[in-house]
Structures are given as C-alpha cells and as structure tokens.
Design a protein around this motif. Structure first.
Motif: not given
Length: 175
Positions: A46-61
C-alpha cells in the motif's frame, strides 16, 4: 483503561504519520514492508498516501477516545480488568509463535536487528523496548492481567513511534 491507552497511542501515531513528521509516514511504509513476512520484492504494498489517510482518521478519533477515557477516570468509572487465565495449550502456542516472530525479527537480516545495528542510544533503547513489550504482552496475556497487558502494548507502541522518528539517514532503506 482501554480508552486511555488506545486514545493515547492512536493520537500520537495518527498525528505523527498523518503530518509525515520527520518523514515518519515514509519510514512507516518502509518498516511495514520490511516487517512483513514473506514480503519479497514482488509483494504488493500500500502506498504512503493510504497510510497518511488512515493515520488522519486515527488522529481525529484518538483524541475523542482519549478524552472519553480521561472523563471515565475522573468520574471513577475507569477500572482495571482481568482476563480469564489462559489454558496450557494456548500458552504453549503463544510462546512458539512469539519465539518464531522474535527469531524472524532478530535474525541477521531481520527488521529489529537492522534497526539495532543502524543506531545507538535512543534507537537501541526503542528496539529493546519493542522486544521487551512483546514478551511482556504475551506473558501478561497468558496470566490474564488485562490492565498491565495494555500498558505493555502502549509502551511498545511508543517505542515503535520512537523508531519512526529516528534519524532517517540510517533508516531501513534496504527493505
């Protein structure tokens, strides 16, 4: 207690990876590829962008869960928990799996061995912390000590985040 531990870890990891602080998202991507068993050069990643997207969800929740846990603690509703004691076969299988995982990560070309060899001081402490937390997590799971098991998980996760933030010059570029 789970809300406190999960909220702390999710908030920290989420913001570090989502903002790509000190190149953490790229190192997380390289680490995940290097730590994947049987993940040869042809393995889909999986690309870096996908990791950053999922991490953004974790950063908000994560902060929401953390505040909920802090409110529970403040009201006296946060309690430690115990798990039922594990059976002998479970402990044996868990020990074999843990031994195989540690062997895989600590062999000469293993992920943790490369991290240990590439660093000194803080990086080696983080590698030792990850290893110790894996052993402690498994032992505490076998003993049924749920609260301390979560603490071991959190400390190991924070040590892993320390590896993400370590100097990129000697990172695992040879995934």
């Amino acid at each position: 207690m789970f809300s406190l531990v999960w909220g702390t870890f999710a908030t920290t990891l989420g913001w570090v990876v989502a903002t790509d602080f000190r190149g953490a998202a790229h190192r997380f991507h390289a680490f995940s590829h290097a730590a994947t068993p049987f993940g040869g050069p042809g393995a889909s990643v999986i690309g870096v962008g996908f990791f950053r997207l999922v991490a953004g969800v974790f950063a908000l929740v994560g902060p929401i869960v953390l505040v909920t846990g802090l409110l529970d603690l403040w009201r006296g509703e946060a309690e430690g928990f115990r798990l039922p004691p594990a059976g002998g076969w479970f402990v044996l299988v868990q020990a074999v799996l843990l031994g195989a995982a540690l062997w895989h990560y600590w062999r000469r070309s293993g992920f943790l061995r490369r991290q240990w060899d590439a660093g000194s001081g803080l990086r080696r402490t983080a590698v030792a912390g990850v290893t110790a937390s894996l052993v402690a997590f498994a032992a505490l799971l076998a003993l049924g000590s749920g609260t301390w098991m979560l603490v071991a998980w959190l400390l190991g996760g924070l040590c892993g985040i320390t590896l993400l933030l370590s100097d990129p010059a000697d990172g695992p570029s040879d995934s």
